[in-house]
Design a protein around this motif. Sequence first.
Motif, PDB file in Angstrom:
ATOM      1  N   UNK A   1      -0.302  -2.246  -4.196  1.00 17.98           N
ATOM      2  CA  UNK A   1       0.354  -1.568  -3.088  1.00 17.98           C
ATOM      3  C   UNK A   1       1.237  -0.436  -3.580  1.00 17.98           C
ATOM      4  N   UNK A   2       1.971  -0.690  -4.673  1.00 24.46           N
ATOM      5  CA  UNK A   2       2.823   0.364  -5.229  1.00 24.46           C
ATOM      6  C   UNK A   2       1.981   1.534  -5.732  1.00 24.46           C
ATOM      7  N   UNK A   3       0.875   1.217  -6.425  1.00 19.58           N
ATOM      8  CA  UNK A   3      -0.004   2.277  -6.908  1.00 19.58           C
ATOM      9  C   UNK A   3      -0.609   3.056  -5.736  1.00 19.58           C
ATOM     10  N   UNK A   4      -1.003   2.352  -4.681  1.00 16.97           N
ATOM     11  CA  UNK A   4      -1.569   3.026  -3.508  1.00 16.97           C
ATOM     12  C   UNK A   4      -0.523   3.898  -2.819  1.00 16.97           C
ATOM     13  N   UNK A   5       0.719   3.394  -2.741  1.00 20.15           N
ATOM     14  CA  UNK A   5       1.789   4.173  -2.123  1.00 20.15           C
ATOM     15  C   UNK A   5       2.030   5.466  -2.891  1.00 20.15           C
ATOM     16  N   UNK A   6       2.062   5.364  -4.208  1.00 20.68           N
ATOM     17  CA  UNK A   6       2.255   6.567  -5.028  1.00 20.68           C
ATOM     18  C   UNK A   6       1.088   7.530  -4.833  1.00 20.68           C
TER      19      UNK A   6
END
Length: 458
Positions: A26-31
């Motif tokens: 999720x963090x990677x997708x948000x970035x």
Amino acid sequence: MFLQRLSDVCRTTSFRLAMLFLALFGLASLVLFGFMYVEVKSFMRSKVDEWVLREEQDFGRRPLDDIVRRLKDRAAGEADAGRPMALFDKTGSLIAGNAISLPDSIADAGAISNLRLSGLPGRTHFRGVVRKLASGDTLVIAQDIGELREFNEVLSGAMALAGAIIALLGLAGAAIVGAGAVRQIDGITRATKDIITGDLSRRLPTWGKSGDVDRLAGVVNDMLAEIERLMHEVKGVCDNIAHDLRTPLTRLLAGLERIQRRASTTEEYRLGVDEAIEETQATLRTFSALLRISEIEDGARRSGFQSVDLAAVTADAVDFYEPAAEEKSIAMNFVVEGAPPLTIPGEPSLLFEAIGNLLDNAIKFTPEGGRVSVKILGGLDGTRIAVSDTGPGIPQGEGEAILGRFYRTERSRHTPGNGLGLSLVAAVARLHGMDVVIGHPPVGSCISLHYARGGQAI
């Protein structure tokens, strides 16, 4: 019940790992989505700014009369309202161009900025430039950014929806993985409770997925199988000790009572004591053999292993038992086949003892005039020591049983012995990483010790 199961799922390592990976994803997708959002927005804004700047420079090079004429022509030609242009005098009155109002506040005159213009139905937000001309008039050039704002809203909504879907799918996947882990743990727990209550035949369940839990369960199952074997062996040893030692102890007691009742001379007492000593020594030999097997199976002597020449050890054992064979007119031959040296890591005295027990059994059960053969075969697959005889042989189906303690194929037990010889051979073989192979030739029997190349002592 449901809440308890849900709590069990949430406490599993699989669920927590799945949630951790979900958070990282999720963090990677948000970035990634944030970067895409900023880049797309910057690109579209740069296109707007590029057009505004190009038009502003073009009008800036023209005289006032030409600017007025072009703006009037553009307005008369029903120019695109999405790109309004207008010229205002010093008082803020419209001279030419689109019917828009002069912006009330300008952040930085002459710089491209966001503007709020009125006069165009359905259009409010613009991006453009307000430039003061040398004549004192004000030129406004702008482009509608309503579509850009709508695109930003759509893109933001799509990202939010995608994030929600990913979160839901991740939670569902984590719950499924956690539920599977709970099922595995429940199965292992039930099996463990059965084992604790005494069902040593029970094994931990596996799912055949080659996962970490399956590999651990496989190792534990191997351990349980060995424990079950040892427990059965201990029980069998206790039963066999009671059975095999009852007879000599009964004979010892009966002999002593007979001497007590009947002996009247010193010679009779001496003979009775000699018989008692002989029975006692036989009993002590049995216990010594049991202790010897336990010592070997403990594995403590493995630390003293060295490189052992099997041909030399076997030759010594053959020389030692050859006189016993000659007493029964048994022909004994020794053959070595294979490229020397035929060496393995081990302890010479234990290997001598194991090979000697095989020879002792072969001589003991081979009738007079028979033959005992000892052969060493060396090859790429390992080394094999085979001891064969022309005795009565080993019954089919008892190949594994004869390696147990106190087991004897001769039910009448007239032949001297305690049934521990082959048990000691099996213990030495396990210590040296060797396999005991029971053969069934047409005549007699054949017992082999096989050491595979690359094998390790266990």
